[in-house]
Motif scaffolding. Sequence first.
Motif, short mmCIF file in Angstrom:
data_model
loop_
_atom_site.label_atom_id
_atom_site.label_comp_id
_atom_site.label_asym_id
_atom_site.label_seq_id
_atom_site.Cartn_x
_atom_site.Cartn_y
_atom_site.Cartn_z
N LEU A 68 -20.30 58.58 40.61
CA LEU A 68 -18.92 58.30 40.20
C LEU A 68 -18.82 57.61 38.85
CD1 LEU A 68 -17.72 56.95 43.65
CD2 LEU A 68 -17.09 59.15 42.64
N GLY A 69 -19.90 56.99 38.40
CA GLY A 69 -19.83 56.13 37.23
C GLY A 69 -19.91 56.80 35.88
N ILE B 177 -21.99 49.22 29.32
CA ILE B 177 -22.57 48.81 30.60
C ILE B 177 -21.58 47.93 31.35
CG2 ILE B 177 -24.37 47.38 31.67
CD1 ILE B 177 -26.35 48.54 29.65
N GLU B 178 -20.92 47.02 30.64
CA GLU B 178 -19.93 46.16 31.31
C GLU B 178 -18.76 46.98 31.84
OE1 GLU B 178 -18.78 42.61 29.25
OE2 GLU B 178 -20.81 41.79 29.39
N ALA B 179 -18.35 48.01 31.12
CA ALA B 179 -17.28 48.88 31.62
C ALA B 179 -17.71 49.56 32.92
CB ALA B 179 -16.90 49.93 30.57
N ALA B 180 -18.96 49.98 33.00
CA ALA B 180 -19.46 50.63 34.21
C ALA B 180 -19.58 49.62 35.36
CB ALA B 180 -20.80 51.31 33.94
N ILE B 181 -19.93 48.38 35.07
CA ILE B 181 -19.97 47.35 36.11
C ILE B 181 -18.56 47.10 36.64
CG2 ILE B 181 -20.45 44.91 36.59
CD1 ILE B 181 -22.72 45.10 34.45
N ILE C 84 -14.34 50.42 42.27
CA ILE C 84 -14.66 51.40 43.32
C ILE C 84 -14.88 50.68 44.65
CG2 ILE C 84 -16.50 52.96 44.13
CD1 ILE C 84 -16.71 53.92 41.16
N ASP C 85 -15.62 49.57 44.62
CA ASP C 85 -15.84 48.80 45.84
C ASP C 85 -14.52 48.29 46.42
OD1 ASP C 85 -18.58 49.18 45.85
OD2 ASP C 85 -19.06 47.18 45.08
N ALA C 86 -13.64 47.76 45.58
CA ALA C 86 -12.36 47.24 46.05
C ALA C 86 -11.49 48.36 46.63
CB ALA C 86 -11.62 46.54 44.91
N PHE C 87 -11.45 49.50 45.95
CA PHE C 87 -10.69 50.66 46.43
C PHE C 87 -11.22 51.10 47.79
CE2 PHE C 87 -10.21 55.30 46.77
CZ PHE C 87 -8.84 55.45 46.57
N THR C 88 -12.54 51.19 47.89
CA THR C 88 -13.18 51.64 49.12
C THR C 88 -12.90 50.68 50.27
OG1 THR C 88 -14.91 52.79 47.91
CG2 THR C 88 -15.40 52.21 50.19
N ASP C 89 -13.09 49.39 50.02
CA ASP C 89 -12.93 48.39 51.07
C ASP C 89 -11.51 48.33 51.63
OD1 ASP C 89 -15.59 47.76 50.79
OD2 ASP C 89 -15.24 45.93 49.63
N TYR D 177 -14.15 61.08 50.22
CA TYR D 177 -14.87 61.15 48.95
C TYR D 177 -14.08 61.84 47.83
CZ TYR D 177 -18.79 60.77 45.80
OH TYR D 177 -19.59 60.44 44.73
N PRO D 178 -13.37 62.93 48.08
CA PRO D 178 -12.57 63.50 46.99
C PRO D 178 -11.52 62.52 46.44
CG PRO D 178 -12.88 65.12 48.71
CD PRO D 178 -13.39 63.80 49.26
N GLU D 179 -10.93 61.73 47.32
CA GLU D 179 -9.97 60.71 46.85
C GLU D 179 -10.68 59.67 45.99
OE1 GLU D 179 -7.19 58.92 49.54
OE2 GLU D 179 -7.11 60.71 50.80
N LEU D 180 -11.87 59.29 46.41
CA LEU D 180 -12.64 58.32 45.64
C LEU D 180 -13.05 58.89 44.28
CD1 LEU D 180 -13.97 55.53 45.53
CD2 LEU D 180 -15.95 56.51 46.71
N MET D 181 -13.41 60.15 44.24
CA MET D 181 -13.76 60.80 42.97
C MET D 181 -12.57 60.78 42.01
SD MET D 181 -16.08 64.06 44.18
CE MET D 181 -16.16 64.76 42.53
N THR D 182 -11.39 61.10 42.51
CA THR D 182 -10.18 61.10 41.69
C THR D 182 -9.89 59.70 41.16
OG1 THR D 182 -9.28 62.98 42.91
CG2 THR D 182 -7.71 61.64 41.68
N PHE D 183 -9.99 58.71 42.04
CA PHE D 183 -9.77 57.33 41.64
C PHE D 183 -10.77 56.91 40.56
CE2 PHE D 183 -11.10 52.89 42.06
CZ PHE D 183 -9.91 52.23 41.81
N ALA D 184 -12.04 57.18 40.78
CA ALA D 184 -13.08 56.77 39.84
C ALA D 184 -12.90 57.43 38.48
CB ALA D 184 -14.47 57.08 40.40
N GLN D 185 -12.54 58.69 38.48
CA GLN D 185 -12.33 59.41 37.21
C GLN D 185 -11.18 58.77 36.42
OE1 GLN D 185 -11.13 63.54 37.58
NE2 GLN D 185 -12.24 64.04 35.71
N SER D 186 -10.10 58.45 37.10
CA SER D 186 -8.96 57.82 36.44
C SER D 186 -9.32 56.42 35.92
CB SER D 186 -7.80 57.71 37.44
OG SER D 186 -6.77 56.93 36.94
N GLU D 187 -10.02 55.64 36.72
CA GLU D 187 -10.42 54.30 36.30
C GLU D 187 -11.42 54.35 35.14
OE1 GLU D 187 -9.28 51.19 37.65
OE2 GLU D 187 -7.77 52.61 38.32
#
Length: 194
Positions: free
Chosen positions: A9-10, A38-42, A48-53, A179-189
């Motif tokens: 996702l990163g 690297i900080e942007a990826a962190i 992603i963790d917050a969205f998932t949780d 997972y598709p929802e997470l992919m969409t979220f990660a791409q936007s973020e």
Amino acid sequence: MNYLAHLHLGGDAPPQLLGSLYGDFVKGPLAGRWPTEIEAAIRLHRRIDAFTDSHPLQARARARFPATRRRTAGMLLDLFFDHCLARDWAEYAAQPLEHFTREVYRVLAAEAELPGRLALMAPRMAAQDWLGSYREFAVLEQVIAGMQRRLSRPQLLDGSLAELERLYEPLSEDFRAFYPELMTFAQSERRELV
């Protein structure tokens, strides 16, 4: 233990791959400790963790576990979802899993100063192909044993592989829905952070 998902996702650039993993090893404020990319990826890792949780589909998946397993359900889901991603990789990625993991291991080997435990882990991760091995459900037994060694109460994971085996189909369905929802979220973020 959802290393594969975070890497997928990163983003594909080396700093994105590094930051996707660093997110599990770097805590606290960033404020220039690492290069900007690297900080942007962190930061993406943390979002992603917050969205998932907080996602209802994750809550539904955690609720499938018995009440006695609820404290470890999140860790087990991370691990199981990495198994699902590796197993179904071709549905979510254009390049073969072997090519992707080889690139990740190359980037890790080329980095002189990996943070904390990652510096110790990365050579074993590559030598044993941790990321690619997630395809095989049986490998989860070894991963769970490793998690138990790091827990102050290892008995919390006793019997968890059998639990995952019993829940295999419904949790696989949860992964396919989430997972598709997470992919969409990660791409936007990722676009916002770059």
